[in-house]
Enzyme design. Structure first.
Site, PDB file in Angstrom:
ATOM      1  N   ASN A  85       0.683  -1.188   0.145  1.00 49.36           N
ATOM      2  CA  ASN A  85      -0.002  -0.009   0.213  1.00 49.36           C
ATOM      3  C   ASN A  85       0.719   1.053   0.003  1.00 49.36           C
ATOM      4  O   ASN A  85       0.439   2.299   0.215  1.00 49.36           O
ATOM      5  CB  ASN A  85      -0.947  -0.085   1.223  1.00 49.36           C
TER       6      ASN A  85
ATOM      7  N   LYS B  39      24.334  36.161 -11.177  1.00 47.45           N
ATOM      8  CA  LYS B  39      23.694  35.058 -11.876  1.00 47.45           C
ATOM      9  C   LYS B  39      22.362  35.353 -11.587  1.00 47.45           C
ATOM     10  O   LYS B  39      21.875  35.880 -10.602  1.00 47.45           O
ATOM     11  CB  LYS B  39      23.845  33.791 -11.328  1.00 47.45           C
TER      12      LYS B  39
HETATM   13  C1  R5P Z   1      22.382  28.183  -5.987  1.00 53.73           C
HETATM   14  O1  R5P Z   1      22.209  29.017  -5.232  1.00 53.73           O
HETATM   15  C2  R5P Z   1      23.216  27.075  -5.841  1.00 53.73           C
HETATM   16  O2  R5P Z   1      24.364  27.525  -4.959  1.00 53.73           O
HETATM   17  C3  R5P Z   1      23.812  26.181  -6.886  1.00 53.73           C
HETATM   18  O3  R5P Z   1      24.259  27.046  -7.893  1.00 53.73           O
HETATM   19  C4  R5P Z   1      22.380  25.921  -7.591  1.00 53.73           C
HETATM   20  O4  R5P Z   1      21.400  25.068  -6.697  1.00 53.73           O
HETATM   21  C5  R5P Z   1      22.620  24.750  -8.908  1.00 53.73           C
HETATM   22  O5  R5P Z   1      21.573  24.482  -9.355  1.00 53.73           O
HETATM   23  P1  R5P Z   1      21.643  24.272 -11.116  1.00 53.73           P
HETATM   24  O6  R5P Z   1      22.751  23.147 -11.370  1.00 53.73           O
HETATM   25  O7  R5P Z   1      20.238  23.754 -11.437  1.00 53.73           O
HETATM   26  O8  R5P Z   1      22.035  25.665 -11.761  1.00 53.73           O
END
Ligand code: R5P
Length: 316
Positions: A40, A195
């Site tokens: 289940n 970023k």
């Molecule tokens: C973000 O703040 C983290 O430090 C990583 O850069 C992030 O989680 C990486 O995720 P992805 O590989 O999807 O860009």
């Protein structure tokens, strides 16, 4: 002198290899336990040996399937508490939901806090983990949290390569501390990319790169790699600005979707990652270099059990 009675280390189904390697470091066998699902879909746990007044450590990274592994952890904690363990430490090499640590959009939860509450109410007396997405997550718990860092072991790997002119690349401002700690060990400079995440679509774009990277060996560092979008964007920015060589070292290799392929086809020379999560053969490309955290966790467990300093591991 141990503070509590005998040491017992158990694990669920998330990462048996790491559990065995930790136990090998400690010179003990894994504790006897059964953890499975009934038809289940309900998870069942039974600890198959006496743990009354014992010092119990339960090893379970929150790897995929995350919610199943989380549920296994919670049920194992509950079983240990009801079996009258003396003290219970949840050993969570990778803490999932770490990115949900604040309300950064209207009407969203803080799931990292919810998970912390669940772990506490299930019976954990302490938590041992590695490289939380944000150190402040420690504060979501009202019990002691020992957060270990994989940065020294990853950095020492690069130190032994004797690179000549190195720049450590942070993948965003939040990653600058990790890059700074790495750069300190390597006696290197740091660079940072600016970023931006595009909505909730797991996509990133780089708008700027701060720092001198031309003609230098660049090491991209990050706490985790998920879609690979971040490190690939960082690698592309480095190529555009003339970096000589690009290396990449991260703690947690979640490696979802096409990320293994993206890394394989990128300008990254080698992808260094630890085994806080299981990384299946099909996710390991020719560039993947695995480094184990078993001795790091094993040593921390030994010290917690014997009442020695954990912080001293990082001073030595
Ligand atoms: C973000 O703040 C983290 O430090 C990583 O850069 C992030 O989680 C990486 O995720 P992805 O590989 O999807 O860009």
């Amino acid at each position: 002198m141990p503070v509590f009675e005998d040491l017992k280390v158990f694990g669920g189904n998330a990462h048996p290899e790491l559990l065995n390697d930790i136990c090998a470091y400690l010179g003990i066998g894994p504790g006897e336990i059964e953890v499975f699902k009934f038809s289940n879909d309900n998870t069942f746990v039974r600890i198959l040996e006496n743990i009354r007044e014992r010092d119990v450590f339960i090893v379970q990274p929150l790897s995929a399937p995350v919610n199943d592994n989380l549920m296994e952890l919670l049920i194992m904690l509950d079983a240990a508490r009801r079996a009258s363990a003396g003290r219970i430490t949840a050993v969570i090499p990778y803490y999932a939901y770490g990115r949900s640590d604040k309300k950064d959009q209207p009407r969203v939860p803080i799931t990292a806090r919810l998970v912390a509450n669940l772990i506490e109410v299930s019976g954990a007396d302490r938590v041992l983990t590695i490289d939380l997405h944000a150190g402040q997550i420690q504060g979501f718990f009202n019990i002691p949290v020992d957060e270990l860092s994989a940065v020294p072991m990853l950095s020492n790997y690069y130190l032994e390569k004797n690179f000549e002119d190195v720049v450590v690349m942070a993948t965003d401002v939040g990653d600058a501390k990790r890059a700074g700690d790495t750069a300190k060990i390597l006696n290197a400079d740091i660079a940072i990319i600016e970023k931006h995440r595009i909505g909730n679509k797991e996509m990133v774009e780089v708008s700027n790169l701060i720092g001198e990277v031309g003609g230098r060996t660049a090491i991209i560092v990050d706490d985790e790699i998920l879609t690979g979008g971040t490190v690939i964007a960082a690698a592309e920015a480095l190529v555009e600005r003339g970096a000589k060589e690009i290396w990449c070292g991260v703690t947690h290799g979640i490696l979802s979707g096409r990320s293994p392929e993206l890394i394989e086809n990128s300008a990254i020379k080698e992808f260094l990652v630890t085994d806080t999560l299981p990384i299946s053969e099909d996710k390991r490309g020719t560039k993947t270099k695995l480094m184990s955290v078993a001795s790091l966790l094993g040593e921390a467990i030994y010290r917690i059990h014997n009442g020695h300093s954990v912080g001293a591991m990082f001073e030595e």
